[in-house]
Design a protein around this motif. Sequence first.
Motif, short mmCIF file in Angstrom:
data_model
loop_
_atom_site.label_atom_id
_atom_site.label_comp_id
_atom_site.label_asym_id
_atom_site.label_seq_id
_atom_site.Cartn_x
_atom_site.Cartn_y
_atom_site.Cartn_z
N SER A 249 -14.45 20.18 -43.57
CA SER A 249 -15.67 20.76 -44.15
C SER A 249 -15.76 22.27 -43.88
CB SER A 249 -16.91 20.05 -43.62
OG SER A 249 -17.09 20.31 -42.25
N GLU A 250 -15.01 22.77 -42.87
CA GLU A 250 -15.00 24.20 -42.59
C GLU A 250 -14.50 25.01 -43.79
OE1 GLU A 250 -13.11 25.42 -38.92
OE2 GLU A 250 -13.81 23.60 -37.92
N ILE A 251 -13.63 24.40 -44.59
CA ILE A 251 -13.13 25.09 -45.79
C ILE A 251 -13.70 24.42 -47.06
CG2 ILE A 251 -11.08 26.06 -44.71
CD1 ILE A 251 -9.44 23.78 -46.02
N GLN A 252 -14.78 23.64 -46.85
CA GLN A 252 -15.49 22.99 -47.95
C GLN A 252 -14.57 22.09 -48.77
OE1 GLN A 252 -17.41 26.22 -50.02
NE2 GLN A 252 -18.29 27.00 -48.13
N ILE B 162 -0.98 24.14 -43.23
CA ILE B 162 -2.00 25.04 -43.76
C ILE B 162 -2.55 24.37 -45.02
CG2 ILE B 162 -2.40 27.25 -44.89
CD1 ILE B 162 -0.04 28.32 -43.11
N ILE B 163 -3.85 24.15 -45.06
CA ILE B 163 -4.46 23.55 -46.24
C ILE B 163 -5.34 24.60 -46.89
CG2 ILE B 163 -5.95 21.71 -47.11
CD1 ILE B 163 -4.96 19.96 -44.83
N ILE B 164 -5.10 24.81 -48.18
CA ILE B 164 -5.83 25.82 -48.95
C ILE B 164 -6.71 25.13 -49.98
CG2 ILE B 164 -5.63 27.82 -50.48
CD1 ILE B 164 -2.79 28.26 -49.26
N ASN B 165 -8.00 25.41 -49.92
CA ASN B 165 -8.93 24.95 -50.94
C ASN B 165 -8.73 25.89 -52.13
OD1 ASN B 165 -11.20 24.67 -52.62
ND2 ASN B 165 -12.51 24.07 -50.91
N VAL B 166 -8.13 25.38 -53.19
CA VAL B 166 -7.79 26.20 -54.36
C VAL B 166 -9.04 26.68 -55.09
CG1 VAL B 166 -6.57 26.16 -56.58
CG2 VAL B 166 -5.56 25.04 -54.60
N GLU B 167 -10.11 25.92 -54.99
CA GLU B 167 -11.33 26.25 -55.73
C GLU B 167 -12.08 27.45 -55.15
OE1 GLU B 167 -13.58 22.61 -56.10
OE2 GLU B 167 -11.86 21.56 -56.96
N ASN B 168 -12.14 27.57 -53.82
CA ASN B 168 -12.90 28.68 -53.22
C ASN B 168 -12.04 29.64 -52.41
OD1 ASN B 168 -12.36 27.33 -50.83
ND2 ASN B 168 -14.48 26.67 -50.49
N LYS B 169 -10.71 29.37 -52.35
CA LYS B 169 -9.74 30.23 -51.64
C LYS B 169 -9.99 30.30 -50.13
CE LYS B 169 -7.46 31.67 -55.31
NZ LYS B 169 -7.31 30.51 -56.14
N LEU B 170 -10.59 29.25 -49.57
CA LEU B 170 -10.72 29.15 -48.12
C LEU B 170 -9.56 28.30 -47.61
CD1 LEU B 170 -14.54 28.47 -47.61
CD2 LEU B 170 -13.29 30.58 -47.12
N ALA B 171 -9.05 28.64 -46.43
CA ALA B 171 -7.90 27.92 -45.88
C ALA B 171 -8.02 27.79 -44.37
CB ALA B 171 -6.61 28.66 -46.25
N LYS B 172 -7.27 26.83 -43.86
CA LYS B 172 -7.27 26.61 -42.42
C LYS B 172 -5.93 26.02 -42.02
CE LYS B 172 -9.99 24.45 -38.74
NZ LYS B 172 -10.12 25.63 -37.92
N GLN B 173 -5.47 26.41 -40.84
CA GLN B 173 -4.28 25.80 -40.26
C GLN B 173 -4.76 24.76 -39.24
OE1 GLN B 173 -1.59 28.34 -38.00
NE2 GLN B 173 0.15 27.12 -38.68
#
Length: 148
Positions: free
Chosen positions: A85-88, A118-129
């Motif tokens: 949820s940190e990267i929605q 590393i997962i990138i939320n393509v919709e909002n460009k937020l990512a987290k390792q």
Amino acid sequence: MKTKYFGDITIDEDKIITFPSGLFGFENRTKYALLSFLDDSGESSEDVFMCLQSTEEPDLAFIVMNPYYICADYDPYQIPESLLSEIQLGQETKHTVYCVTVVRDNFDESTINLKCPIIINVENKLAKQFILEESDYSMRYPATKKEV
């Protein structure tokens, strides 16, 4: 902007990926661009190897790859929902997964870190390792070994 592998290039603001808590060991660098090694324009595409280039520090760049090229049954989704949820990121959110790769001069010695995707939320460009603490994935899995 200046880059480690591509010299001076222009990146559209909407292509910048934000890591709110940075990458492990680089927590103070939060803005990156995903660049293709095969495309002279630096545009992101679906290459096996990509460059995750810091937009804040020209010499900071990581070679990343899609882990599914190496391990078709790779499952990085053992991550608690509270962290996603940190990267929605929800179940229906379009996203992509990359893993940091160390490419050696002798390519057969190259490795991929399957333990820390590393997962990138393509919709909002937020990512987290993330660290997959409950998994047996290796931090130094052979990048040339392919499992299907």
